[in-house]
Design an enzyme around this catalytic site. Structure first.
Site, PDB file in Angstrom:
ATOM      1  N   GLU A 232       3.982  -8.718   0.511  1.00 16.27           N
ATOM      2  CA  GLU A 232       4.912  -8.228   1.404  1.00 16.27           C
ATOM      3  C   GLU A 232       4.840  -8.871   2.756  1.00 16.27           C
ATOM      4  OE1 GLU A 232       4.151  -3.765   1.318  1.00 16.27           O
ATOM      5  OE2 GLU A 232       2.813  -4.603  -0.236  1.00 16.27           O
TER       6      GLU A 232
ATOM      7  N   ASP B 196      -5.519  -5.116  -0.610  1.00 15.23           N
ATOM      8  CA  ASP B 196      -4.375  -4.286  -0.057  1.00 15.23           C
ATOM      9  C   ASP B 196      -4.834  -4.400   1.425  1.00 15.23           C
ATOM     10  OD1 ASP B 196      -2.629  -2.813   0.467  1.00 15.23           O
ATOM     11  OD2 ASP B 196      -3.477  -1.024  -0.215  1.00 15.23           O
TER      12      ASP B 196
ATOM     13  N   TYR C 132       7.127  -5.816  -6.785  1.00 16.58           N
ATOM     14  CA  TYR C 132       5.692  -5.726  -7.532  1.00 16.58           C
ATOM     15  C   TYR C 132       6.205  -7.025  -8.428  1.00 16.58           C
ATOM     16  CZ  TYR C 132       4.067  -1.182  -6.139  1.00 16.58           C
ATOM     17  OH  TYR C 132       3.677  -0.223  -5.313  1.00 16.58           O
TER      18      TYR C 132
ATOM     19  N   HIS D 267       5.190   3.123   5.137  1.00 16.19           N
ATOM     20  CA  HIS D 267       6.614   2.627   5.054  1.00 16.19           C
ATOM     21  C   HIS D 267       7.696   3.251   5.328  1.00 16.19           C
ATOM     22  CE1 HIS D 267       4.364  -0.369   2.691  1.00 16.19           C
ATOM     23  NE2 HIS D 267       4.007   0.417   1.516  1.00 16.19           N
TER      24      HIS D 267
ATOM     25  N   HIS E  91       9.275  -4.311  -1.198  1.00 16.23           N
ATOM     26  CA  HIS E  91       8.199  -4.201  -1.828  1.00 16.23           C
ATOM     27  C   HIS E  91       8.392  -4.500  -3.308  1.00 16.23           C
ATOM     28  CE1 HIS E  91       4.563  -1.729  -2.494  1.00 16.23           C
ATOM     29  NE2 HIS E  91       4.436  -1.534  -1.306  1.00 16.23           N
TER      30      HIS E  91
HETATM   31  C1  GAL Z   1       1.275  -1.073  -0.261  1.00 18.50           C
HETATM   32  C2  GAL Z   1       0.411  -0.589   0.757  1.00 18.50           C
HETATM   33  C3  GAL Z   1      -0.681   0.233  -0.247  1.00 18.50           C
HETATM   34  C4  GAL Z   1       0.297   1.215  -0.900  1.00 18.50           C
HETATM   35  C5  GAL Z   1       1.438   0.657  -1.578  1.00 18.50           C
HETATM   36  C6  GAL Z   1       2.103   2.006  -2.341  1.00 18.50           C
HETATM   37  O1  GAL Z   1       2.172  -1.840   0.648  1.00 18.50           O
HETATM   38  O2  GAL Z   1      -0.195  -1.629   1.192  1.00 18.50           O
HETATM   39  O3  GAL Z   1      -1.646   0.734   0.367  1.00 18.50           O
HETATM   40  O4  GAL Z   1       0.647   2.389  -0.006  1.00 18.50           O
HETATM   41  O5  GAL Z   1       2.191   0.335  -0.732  1.00 18.50           O
HETATM   42  O6  GAL Z   1       1.734   2.426  -3.321  1.00 18.50           O
END
Ligand code: GAL
Length: 353
Positions: free
Chosen positions: A318, A251, A181, A105, A179
């Site tokens: 995402e 994931d 949630y 990221h 990102h």
């Molecule tokens: C997501 C990723 C996960 C984890 C998360 C952050 O985008 O796919 O593996 O890293 O972000 O905790």
């Protein structure tokens, strides 16, 4: 419609503001200028009752120190880059390693950890917040000075759109995403297993134990990853299935069956039965990382209202290009050259049924 702005705190020596954009249905989004993170999203249920359906913190320090990238803009590169290295036009680049042996990221202080310049505006059909950040050449190891603009728009028809725009002064790689949630029952309502999910993806990327794609695209047919017919997230959530075991849940990069470019229809849809809330994801991107919140067990960072999250209490969709595509010519192209414009859009549309 209206827009409110308030001070949220200070990070990296800069003032951080929170903007709240509200439309006539009562739906509103709050975005902080640190990471351009969506901090709150009030969405009506089938009775018109509002609930906050996104993860986030009350305290700015948790955004700075917490992991999980709550609500944030992710850049320069969404997801993982193997060993944090890649070669572009014969030059080797080394990125910051911040996730096991890999780069995740955007690195140590990616776009999720920058204070963005902000400008709010009201248009005929919605409210906007335009965020700007210039990433210097070499930041986190990436080539090129990159000028990025991200525009959030909350429109009168209850859609939150995110438009990404970037230009560079040297050939580079780029994969921006958001990102946020979600839990459509409300961020503090527990497990997401009852959410019904549809994703029009016919394959997903296999990963190794460090969550780097192995290069293999697996057909979803007959697997737990087949969301082409809507099913609950919980139905096939079985950690004895190898791909789910490795990641501790979903994931994975899901590859859309077809591109909707220009955007003409939804690529994913989520339905929460108790509230009746439906969220559609419209995008011009080729893939979506479906992440079922498998690391949401950090006891040091309380969520809004002091709530403690647990595993699989929220999910992310995402929209993106393929993870580690910098190292795989057979994956989606992720280069941005001088004179080109990076332009993508993703819309999260809210309805009820
Ligand atoms: C997501 C990723 C996960 C984890 C998360 C952050 O985008 O796919 O593996 O890293 O972000 O905790």
């Amino acid at each position: 419609m209206n827009i409110e702005k308030c001070y949220f705190g200070e990070a990296f020596g800069k003032a951080v503001d929170k903007y709240t954009l509200t439309v006539d249905s009562g739906m509103s989004v709050s975005i902080i200028t640190l990471g351009g993170a969506v901090n709150k999203l009030l969405v009506p249920d089938r009775e018109g009752k509002l609930a906050d359906v996104v993860g986030g913190y009350d305290d700015l320090a948790d955004y700075v120190e917490g992991d999980g990238y709550q609500g944030a803009i992710i850049g320069r590169f969404g997801n993982r880059i193997a060993k944090g290295t890649f070669t572009l036009d014969g030059v080797d680049y080394k990125l910051f390693i911040n996730n096991g042996p890999n780069h995740l990221h955007g690195g140590r202080l990616g776009f999720s950890h920058k204070v963005w310049d902000a400008e709010a505006g009201i248009e005929e059909d919605g409210c906007t917040l335009t965020l700007r950040y210039t990433s210097p050449d070499g930041e986190e190891g990436y080539p090129g000075t990159l000028k990025v603009t991200v525009t959030y728009k909350l429109s009168q028809d209850n859609a939150l759109s995110i438009k990404y725009h970037a230009v560079t002064d040297k050939k580079t790689v780029l994969n921006l995403t958001n990102h946020t949630y979600f839990n459509l029952g409300g961020f503090a309502s527990g497990k997401i297993f009852d959410h019904e999910l549809w994703i029009d993806a016919d394959s997903f990327l296999e990963t190794d134990e460090t969550l780097i794609p192995t290069g293999k695209k697996i057909s979803v047919e007959g697997t737990a990853f087949d969301f082409r017919t809507p099913k609950t997230i919980g139905r096939d959530f079985d950690l004895s299935y190898e791909p789910l075991r490795i990641a501790g849940g979903y994931d994975h990069c899901m590859n859309f069956t077809k591109r909707a470019e220009p955007m003409s229809e939804a690529r994913a849809r989520v339905y929460e039965q108790r509230s009746g809330r439906v969220m559609e994801v419209w995008t011009d991107q080729p893939c979506v990382q479906f992440y079922s919140g498998n690391f949401l067990n950090n006891p040091d960072h309380d969520f809004k209202g002091g709530y403690k999250q647990g595993l699989q209490n929220m999910f992310c969709l995402e929209t993106q290009k393929m993870p580690d595509s910098v190292n795989r010519p057979d994956f989606t192209d992720c280069t941005l050259d001088v004179g080109e414009t990076y332009e993508t859009i993703t819309v999260y549309k809210f309805l009820t049924k």
